[in-house]
Enzyme design. Structure first.
Site, mmCIF file in Angstrom:
data_model
loop_
_atom_site.group_PDB
_atom_site.id
_atom_site.type_symbol
_atom_site.label_atom_id
_atom_site.label_comp_id
_atom_site.label_asym_id
_atom_site.label_seq_id
_atom_site.Cartn_x
_atom_site.Cartn_y
_atom_site.Cartn_z
ATOM 1 N N HIS A 1 -4.844 6.677 -0.433
ATOM 2 C CA HIS A 1 -4.072 5.455 -0.212
ATOM 3 C C HIS A 1 -4.552 4.377 -1.170
ATOM 4 O O HIS A 1 -5.571 4.535 -1.832
ATOM 5 C CB HIS A 1 -4.134 5.006 1.250
ATOM 6 C CG HIS A 1 -5.419 4.375 1.678
ATOM 7 N ND1 HIS A 1 -6.561 5.095 1.945
ATOM 8 C CD2 HIS A 1 -5.738 3.075 1.870
ATOM 9 C CE1 HIS A 1 -7.520 4.268 2.313
ATOM 10 N NE2 HIS A 1 -7.053 3.021 2.260
ATOM 11 N N HIS B 1 -5.433 0.228 -2.166
ATOM 12 C CA HIS B 1 -5.870 -1.096 -1.726
ATOM 13 C C HIS B 1 -5.393 -2.101 -2.776
ATOM 14 O O HIS B 1 -6.037 -2.271 -3.810
ATOM 15 C CB HIS B 1 -7.392 -1.156 -1.598
ATOM 16 C CG HIS B 1 -7.926 -0.592 -0.334
ATOM 17 N ND1 HIS B 1 -9.256 -0.684 0.005
ATOM 18 C CD2 HIS B 1 -7.329 0.064 0.683
ATOM 19 C CE1 HIS B 1 -9.456 -0.106 1.179
ATOM 20 N NE2 HIS B 1 -8.290 0.366 1.605
ATOM 21 N N ASP C 1 -9.438 2.152 7.880
ATOM 22 C CA ASP C 1 -9.575 3.396 7.113
ATOM 23 C C ASP C 1 -10.516 4.359 7.826
ATOM 24 O O ASP C 1 -10.243 5.559 7.915
ATOM 25 C CB ASP C 1 -10.126 3.130 5.709
ATOM 26 C CG ASP C 1 -9.178 2.334 4.833
ATOM 27 O OD1 ASP C 1 -7.958 2.319 5.112
ATOM 28 O OD2 ASP C 1 -9.673 1.716 3.870
ATOM 29 N N GLU D 1 0.849 -1.192 0.000
ATOM 30 C CA GLU D 1 0.000 0.000 0.000
ATOM 31 C C GLU D 1 0.883 1.239 0.000
ATOM 32 O O GLU D 1 2.067 1.181 0.323
ATOM 33 C CB GLU D 1 -0.898 0.039 1.249
ATOM 34 C CG GLU D 1 -2.029 -0.938 1.210
ATOM 35 C CD GLU D 1 -3.093 -0.648 2.274
ATOM 36 O OE1 GLU D 1 -3.080 0.453 2.882
ATOM 37 O OE2 GLU D 1 -3.931 -1.522 2.488
#
Length: 124
Positions: A71, A73, A84, A25
């Site tokens: 971000h 996934h 999150d 990530e």
């Protein structure tokens, strides 16, 4: 601050970083200028692996133009996880982007801090 969209260049950058960091990530902080999210701040001390990315929040800029976070996934599921939903309010801002595998043009979503999907215009 009224945010009306995200720049195409920044969105392309987020997808590119997701692809480059895969299967790990990545995470960063989004910044707006004149109502458009245009910048990504990568904070010193950020760590990541295949399951998570952690920002060192003490390194957050003191800035009234923070729009939210971005971000990836790597599993391709573009729905906020419980982690999150805990992370979004700590970063601040109202717009939190998740980009997901395979990081193509439509593999992104925005959410509010409580996980509600948010539509944002892509600005050229």
């Amino acid at each position: 601050m009224h945010i009306r969209g995200i720049s195409r260049d920044l969105l392309d950058l987020l997808l590119s970083i997701g692809k480059e960091q895969h299967p790990h990530e990545f995470a960063g902080v989004l910044r707006e200028e004149e109502g458009v999210i245009r910048e990504l701040n990568l904070l010193p001390g950020t760590t990541s692996n295949e399951h998570s990315a952690r920002l060192f929040l003490d390194m957050m800029p003191l800035d009234t133009h923070i729009a939210g976070s971005a971000h990836s996934h790597p599993n391709g599921v573009m729905i906020p996880s419980d982690a999150d939903l805990s992370f979004f309010p700590r970063v601040g801002g109202r717009f939190h982007c998740i980009v997901g595998f395979p990081y193509e043009a439509g593999d992104w979503r925005f959410f509010s801090a409580d996980g509600t999907p948010v539509d944002l215009e892509v600005v050229e």
